[in-house]
Structures are given as structure tokens and as C-alpha cells.
Scaffold this active site. Structure first.
Site, short mmCIF file in Angstrom:
data_model
loop_
_atom_site.label_atom_id
_atom_site.label_comp_id
_atom_site.label_asym_id
_atom_site.label_seq_id
_atom_site.Cartn_x
_atom_site.Cartn_y
_atom_site.Cartn_z
N HIS A 1 7.07 14.86 52.90
CA HIS A 1 7.01 13.41 53.12
C HIS A 1 5.75 12.84 52.68
O HIS A 1 4.92 11.95 53.41
CB HIS A 1 7.51 13.01 54.32
CG HIS A 1 8.88 13.49 54.77
ND1 HIS A 1 9.94 12.75 54.00
CD2 HIS A 1 9.46 14.53 55.53
CE1 HIS A 1 11.05 13.44 54.49
NE2 HIS A 1 10.78 14.42 55.39
N ASN B 1 -3.78 7.97 61.12
CA ASN B 1 -5.21 8.55 61.61
C ASN B 1 -4.74 10.12 61.08
O ASN B 1 -3.71 10.60 61.46
CB ASN B 1 -5.39 8.40 62.92
CG ASN B 1 -5.59 7.19 63.14
OD1 ASN B 1 -6.82 6.71 62.59
ND2 ASN B 1 -5.23 6.38 64.20
N LYS C 1 9.57 -15.42 16.01
CA LYS C 1 9.70 -16.60 16.28
C LYS C 1 10.74 -17.42 15.63
O LYS C 1 11.63 -18.13 16.38
CB LYS C 1 8.25 -17.40 15.86
CG LYS C 1 8.41 -18.95 16.29
CD LYS C 1 7.18 -19.61 16.19
CE LYS C 1 7.28 -21.16 16.46
NZ LYS C 1 6.15 -21.88 16.38
N ILE D 1 -4.03 -6.24 12.02
CA ILE D 1 -3.85 -7.66 12.14
C ILE D 1 -2.54 -8.26 11.31
O ILE D 1 -2.18 -9.23 12.12
CB ILE D 1 -5.06 -8.22 11.46
CG1 ILE D 1 -6.55 -7.73 12.11
CG2 ILE D 1 -5.29 -9.70 11.32
CD1 ILE D 1 -6.65 -8.12 13.45
N GLY E 1 11.73 23.55 52.89
CA GLY E 1 12.19 22.62 51.93
C GLY E 1 11.16 21.56 51.51
O GLY E 1 11.55 20.65 50.91
N GLY F 1 0.63 -1.33 -0.07
CA GLY F 1 -0.03 -0.13 -0.03
C GLY F 1 0.74 1.27 -0.07
O GLY F 1 1.43 1.68 -0.87
#
Length: 525
Positions: A287, A429, A145, A134, A316, A42
Site C-alpha cells: 500500500h 508521520n 483546418k 517548420i 502479498g 527531398g
């Protein structure tokens, strides 16, 4: 090292079928100069012919014309037989001779842009399906392979090194093996993108969770990092190929040294929180926990409030804005040390001020920030992965239940909502104290909720008086509420749902503080 093999019974053959024409002419010219025969399909064939390069159409080679709008053109025994038959087995070579199948020694293929197609806004299912290649993956797999005899090139980046080694006679089995690995990586990623898209399109409507049955994690390394959380841990930043960049991947770094693993974690946490506020806001993270959050009429006031919330911890830190940063903000920020500053825009004058701090990273963010990749929170544990939907929910203030009315002035709704939004972003918590549009004390990551209350109140000091407290989960006992009230906190918001809710409500009523239940927990581990 094994030399590249040129067959004695004819010229070597290359089949080229590429969607991306980058480097195509250079590859073809190089092969022709070395005496190769070219087969092409193509658009690839047209490009070669327009450049005056000799190539045979695959349809003429197979004797089978393209059909079904080009859906079938290379699915033919002369193609796959030529790729797959083993040159070292007499039975295979005999079959090839009997069937008139000639060996194909090289395929250069890149695939239809499925990933880019599904990333387009408004793309239809039919448009996406038409971009499922495909023939390309089939030829790639066949060639890979049989890499003992066949070379497979799946990226224009491979063309130059291949030609250079081929000219020198040094193209080896090891080279072909490496190309096969890259090829299988490409088809695996391609299939994962298709499977992931189809999973999202066809998720069973009756499950209600929205979680996929099969999670395809298809990632490519975007950036190597100096190290991980600690120097002995190798680390890198990965993204999903073919997707429109978002979050950290969509940021533009204006200056500063390379971002570290911890910088990236904190920058994401910072931006995720700041973009949840409709008003001008600033978030400072240390942190992976916010240590200061402020809202105001403009970026400067928001920053001043955020920094004042905990100036010691803020030093920082990583700072994020949801509004452009101008020179006034830059001049104030330049008086202290920051690791990273994020904003959707920076004025030229602001960048000039920041430029004096060579180590400071400046990141320009997109105008919105995802809460996670694909709306999923994914974590690895021993033996597998935990996956959940991102905690992006928030109960509107008008839907909260007032369980106790205080003896003092009614708290500002804005402060209560700010306390609860920030609590969502703090490690459990989580306890957050807010006053006049900014955090004044945060207690994070404690095993006991009352300890988090103690830390938040200690950090707030006198600012705790008249503050609103947000908790990510219910108070299991009244002690946390009582402790905060002794420090002067006058309003509380929590999810409710404890067996001792009645005890907590009674304590609030006795102490004369305001208490609201949202009905939604926000643990963050």
C-alpha cells in the site's frame, strides 16, 4: 456516409513529405492506382523515384526552388492556398482560379524527430534546433483546418485504413475530422516538446528553484489498465513520447498477469527506495509504504532481513532488489505469495523457479531508477496542479549533529542512515526502527507522531531493544522519544527544528539514549 470526392476538372492531388518512410511506397502505389497525382519533397521524392513511382517535385510545382539547406520548400501560396481555400465558397474558388492555385486534397506528413534528438545523450543546442520542423507543422495545420475538403495523414498506421476506405468509396467527412484531430494532437505534442526543451535550456538562473514558469505536460497513453485504485475508476499508464524509456516504462516483464494501477504505484515506490542504497538491498512495499527493508552482503540475506522486519505485512507485497536475483533467492521466495518481484537481472534458473507461480509478475528493471519524471513531483488538486522538486536530498552522516550521547554502545552509523532513508519513503508521520541492517518496525501515516511510535514499537516487539529510530520530522514533544525509550530503543535520528527541541534533548540526556539531528525534514503526504 459521404463518398470520397474525385473532382471532375482533374485528378486529385496528394502532397507527401515524410521523414519516416515506413509505408510510404504502399501509400504512393495505392494513390497512383486510384488516379491521384503525387507531389513530394527531398528525400521522399528520391525514395519514390528510386522505386519507379511518378511524382512531381514540390519546387517544380511552386516554381520556387528549395533554399537555405531545405529550410524553405513548402512555405508557398500554391501549397497553403491549395490546402486552405474553401471549395464551397465562390469567392475562394475565384481567387484560386485567378492565382492559378490548384486544390491539394491530401497531405501525408510526419515530422523531423525532435523528441528523439533531444533524448540523445550529449546532443547540442544547434543539433536540437535543426530538428525543429517548420514546413511540416504548417502544412498539417492548414490541412487540418480545412478538413472539410482535405485529408491529413500524420502516421504510417493511418495509410492502410485510408486506402481501404478510399478504394471502397467510403472515405467520409467523419474520417477526415478524425484525422484532423490526430494531426492537432501531434502538433500540440511536438510544440510542447520544443517548449519544454527550451524552458529547460533557458531557465532563469536567478530563481534558484529550477521550476519552470510553464509546465508542458505532453503524455501519450502507453497502456490501458483494468481499473484504477478501485474497480469503478478507469485508469491508464502514460509516458512522454519520444523520450528514452526509464523507470516502469523501461522494465521488461518476464511473466505474470497484467500489472494493475496499484501494482505500478507500489512497484515504483519499491524500486525508488531500493536504488538509493549502494549496498545490496531488498525492499518490500505494501500500500505504497515500505513494510520491510534489509541490507546485507548479498541479495538473499537482504531479502531475509527485509521479510523478517514484518512478515505479516510482507505477505502479498511488492519486492524490489538492487542486485541480480539467483536461484537461491527464488527458491526461498517461492515459499510465499508475492504480487511483483523487481530486480535488475534474473538468472535462468531463478526464472524457472518463478515460472511455477503463474500469477506472479517478474519485472526486470534498468540499472538505475528515476525518483520522478523530469525530477518533478506533480500532483493534481481541485483547480490545478502542485509541482515540487523531488525529495532526493540526504544529509550525510558526518554532517549530523549529536545532541545527546547515550549510556550504552554507540549505534551503528549504517543503522541510523538506514532508518532515516526509509523514513523518507514512509507516509508521514513516519517512524522507522532499524536493528542490524534491517527494519524491525514501521509506523506510517498517523495523525499523531506518538501513535506512529506506538505502532512501530508494537510491530518490533522485543526487537525494539537496542534499535535505532528514524523520524521524518521533529518530535514536537518529548513523549514520542520517551515512549520509544521505554520499549528499549537506544538511538534516535530526527531533523530537529521544534520549538521544544531543548525539551526533547534534555529527555534524551536524562534517559541515556543517543540523539542526532540532521537539519532536514522529509515529509511525504
Amino acid at each position: 456516409m459521404e463518398k470520397s470526392r474525385i473532382r471532375g476538372n482533374g485528378m486529385p492531388t496528394a502532397l507527401i513529405s515524410v521523414y519516416d518512410k515506413t509505408g510510404l511506397l504502399g501509400l504512393a502505389e495505392g494513390l497512383l492506382a486510384l488516379g491521384w497525382r503525387l507531389l513530394a519533397t527531398g528525400g521522399t521524392l528520391r525514395t519514390l523515384q528510386e522505386a519507379g513511382l511518378e511524382a512531381q517535385e514540390v519546387a517544380a510545382y511552386t516554381g520556387a526552388p528549395e533554399c537555405f539547406d531545405g529550410r524553405v520548400k513548402t512555405l508557398h501560396p500554391r501549397i497553403h492556398g491549395g490546402l486552405l481555400f474553401r471549395r464551397d465558397l465562390e469567392a475562394h474558388t475565384a481567387d484560386a482560379a485567378r492565382l492559378g492555385i490548384e486544390p491539394i486534397d491530401l497531405v501525408a506528413i510526419n515530422l523531423y524527430p525532435f523528441e528523439a534528438t533531444i533524448a540523445r545523450e550529449g546532443v547540442t543546442a544547434d543539433e536540437a534546433i535543426e530538428q525543429i520542423d517548420i514546413g511540416g507543422p504548417s502544412m498539417i495545420r492548414s490541412a487540418s483546418k480545412n478538413h472539410a475538403s482535405v485529408t491529413v495523414l500524420t502516421s504510417p498506421d493511418q495509410y492502410g485504413p485510408f486506402l481501404e476506405k478510399l478504394k471502397a468509396g467510403d472515405w467520409s467527412l467523419e474520417d477526415r475530422r478524425h484525422c484532423a484531430l490526430e494531426a492537432f494532437r501531434r502538433t500540440a505534442a511536438y510544440d510542447a516538446a520544443i517548449a519544454g526543451w527550451m524552458e529547460r535550456e533557458q531557465a532563469p538562473p536567478d530563481e534558484g528553484t529550477g521550476l519552470p514558469h510553464h509546465l508542458c505536460i505532453n503524455l501519450a497513453q502507453k497502456q490501458g489498465l483494468r481499473y484504477g485504485e478501485n474497480p469503478h475508476q478507469p485508469a491508464a499508464f502514460y509516458v512522454e513520447p519520444g523520450r528514452v524509456p526509464s523507470g516502469i516504462a523501461a522494465c521488461e516483464q518476464h511473466q505474470g498477469k497484467e500489472l494493475s494501477f496499484n501494482n505500478l504505484l507500489d512497484a515504483d515506490a519499491c524500486a525508488r527506495l531500493v536504488w538509493q542504497f549502494p549496498a545490496p538491498a531488498c525492499v518490500i512495499v505494501k500500500h505504497n509504504n515500505p513494510c520491510g527493508v534489509g541490507q546485507g552482503p548479498h541479495a538473499l540475506e537482504a531479502f531475509m532481513k527485509a521479510q523478517a522486519g514484518d512478515p505479516v505485512s510482507a505477505f502479498g507485497g511488492i519486492v524490489a532488489f538492487n542486485r541480480p536475483v539467483g536461484v537461491e533467492v527464488a527458491r526461498v521466495m517461492a515459499q510465499n505469495f508475492w504480487e511483483v518481484i523487481l530486480a535488475p537481472a534474473f538468472t535462468g534458473e531463478a526464472l524457472e523457479v518463478f515460472a511455477a507461480k503463474k500469477q506472479l509478475r517478474i519485472l526486470q528493471t534498468p540499472d538505475r531508477w528515476p525518483q520522478s519524471a523530469e525530477g518533478l513531483d506533480t500532483r493534481s488538486i481541485g483547480g490545478g496542479y502542485l509541482v515540487q522538486r523531488t525529495d532526493d536530498a540526504f544529509v550525510p552522516f558526518e554532517d549530523w549533529e549529536m545532541k545527546a550521547s547515550g549510556s550504552g554502545p554507540r549505534p551503528k552509523a549504517e543503522d541510523l542512515m538506514l532508518a532515516q532513508r526509509v523514513a523518507k519513503a514512509v507516509k508521514s508521520n513516519a517512524i522507522v526502527l532499524v536493528k542490524d541492517g534491517s527494519t524491525v518496525g514501521i509506523g506510517a501515516g498517523q495523525m499523531s507522531r506518538v501513535d506512529s511510535v506506538e505502532i512501530a514499537c508494537r510491530k518490533a516487539g522485543d526487537k525494539a531493544r537496542g534499535a535505532a529510530l528514524g523520524s521524518d520530522a521533529f518530535f514536537p514533544f518529548a513523549d514520542g522519544l520517551e515512549l520509544a525509550a521505554r520499549h528499549g530503543v537506544t538511538a534516535f535520528v530526527e531533523p530537529g527544528g521544534s520549538l521544544r527541541d531543548k525539551e526533547v534533548i534534555e529527555a534524551a540526556q536524562k534517559l541515556g539514549v543517543w540523539l542526532f539531528f540532521t537539519g532536514m525534514r522529509h515529509f511525504r503526504h
